[in-house]
Enzyme design. Structure first.
Site, PDB file in Angstrom:
ATOM      1  CG  ASP A  81      -0.209   0.014   2.527  1.00 10.47           C
ATOM      2  OD1 ASP A  81       0.831  -0.680   2.657  1.00 10.47           O
ATOM      3  OD2 ASP A  81      -0.661   0.706   3.468  1.00 10.47           O
ATOM      4  CD  GLU A 143       4.292   0.305   6.711  1.00 14.65           C
ATOM      5  OE1 GLU A 143       5.253   0.508   7.474  1.00 14.65           O
ATOM      6  OE2 GLU A 143       3.823   1.202   5.963  1.00 14.65           O
TER       7      GLU A 143
END
Length: 379
Positions: A81, A143
């Site tokens: 991400d 994350e």
């Protein structure tokens, strides 16, 4: 042999895939296809059910060369991400051998540089027929939202003896051996609404309470181990109404658990005191999404990293970070994990960039770690 143009092409194609945190479906599908083409075993876990993200974490396993099953399993970690603004990224490969975005978005080298480096490292080792132990790559989602993908992993699926996250600031050779605990703080302040023009004395301003509390508390760098920051204040309405509800979002970090708790105690006390003085109320909720860790210089995983970099002619630089990473989660799962510098700069900004030399060196670092693990086990 690591191929310069191929790793650039891989990186550029990865950053062009939109994958802002929460919306990782396309990047997960892409990397799963790449890993399967390399002959790796690939699993997408069921963490999406817990995280609410479009996709789960990906675990790719490169099985050991026959006869090398005794080599300790290495776990590498990257995240898929990105932060915002991360849609429609247009990477530009400059004449100065630096890759940037067009300036309207981030670049996404955090952490797609780590993904590209690992893919190129393994691709070229497969092409060259190199012998290796078992290697796992864990690609996490979420994350950037507090390590939520890593925290949703099933520990039983992870087989690493040592862990290496490819997700740190610093040039190649930088080795992060520790990080702080983080507390996410939500302070809810309630006052009393009243007409601000006709009867202001009947009201209690939640904004005033919040402002006075924030002014009393220390923010920024509190000491060498501890920081705190206010990130967002929510509340308000028409100017003719005394505001009766405000929410303050803040954080605190420390490498020392007692110092972190002292900061939280101070926040609870100050918000409560200022609310009581004005005739309102305040509550402070604090959650700790990840706890501090630190590895000793002589920890096996640290020594392995230093030996690998030495084989590349690079002097390692050990440091403790003020940021969070999936390495926090793996260390607390019992997998000693360092976070390696891969050369990205100005991350989380539209000025983010990475040198091509660092991208290539990161691929070489992955290979050096795999080779060093084999060498240590066959001496």
């Amino acid at each position: 042999m690591v191929q310069r143009e191929r790793i650039i092409d891989t990186f550029v194609s990865l950053v062009r895939i939109d994958s802002e945190s929460g919306y990782e479906r396309d990047i997960v599908d892409d990397v799963c296809g790449r890993f399967r083409c390399l002959g790796l075993d690939v699993i997408e876990d069921e963490s999406a059910e817990r995280t609410g993200h479009e996709a789960g974490n990906v675990i790719a396993t490169w099985h050991a060369t026959p006869g090398y099953e005794h080599v300790p399993t290495l776990l590498f970690a990257v995240h898929l991400d990105t932060v915002t603004p991360g849609r429609g990224i247009q990477p530009i490969v400059g004449d100065d051998d630096i890759i940037r975005s067009d300036g309207t978005t981030i670049l996404g080298s955090d952490d797609k540089a780590g993904v590209a480096a690992w893919i190129e490292a393994v691709t070229s080792m497969i092409e060259d027929g190199e012998r290796h132990g078992r290697v796992q790559l864990v690609c996490t989602v979420g994350e950037e939202r507090g390590l939520i993908g890593a925290q949703a992993l099933d520990r039983a699926m992870l087989h690493g003896t040592y862990g290496f996250a490819l997700d740190s600031e610093g040039r190649v050779g930088s080795v992060c051996i520790g990080g702080p605990s983080q507390a996410k703080i939500v302070a809810t302040i309630r006052g009393v609404a009243a007409h601000a023009g006709c009867h202001p004395e009947d009201g209690v301003s939640a904004i005033t309470i919040a402002a006075r509390a924030i002014a009393r508390l220390p923010w920024g760098r509190i000491d060498a181990q501890t920081t705190a920051n206010v990130g967002r204040i929510e509340g308000g309405g028409p100017t003719n109404v005394v505001v009766d509800h405000v929410i303050v979002h803040a954080e605190a970090r420390s490498h020392d658990a007692h110092k972190l708790e002292s900061v939280l105690d101070a926040m609870r006390t100050v918000f409560a005191q200022e609310a009581a003085l004005e005739g309102g109320t305040a509550s402070v909720d604090a959650q700790i999404p990840y706890a501090a860790y630190v590895l000793a210089d002589d920890e096996d995983v640290v020594v392995l990293a230093k030996e690998a970099f030495a084989s590349m002619g690079i002097q390692s630089a050990l440091f403790v970070s003020g940021g969070g990473s999936d390495a926090h989660v793996f260390n607390h799962m019992g997998i000693p994990t360092v976070n390696l510098g891969i050369g990205y700069e100005a991350i989380h900004t539209t000025q983010e960039h990475i040198r091509i030399d660092d991208l290539i060196a990161s691929a070489h670092a992955v290979q050096a770690i795999v080779r060093t693990a084999v060498h240590r086990s066959t001496q």
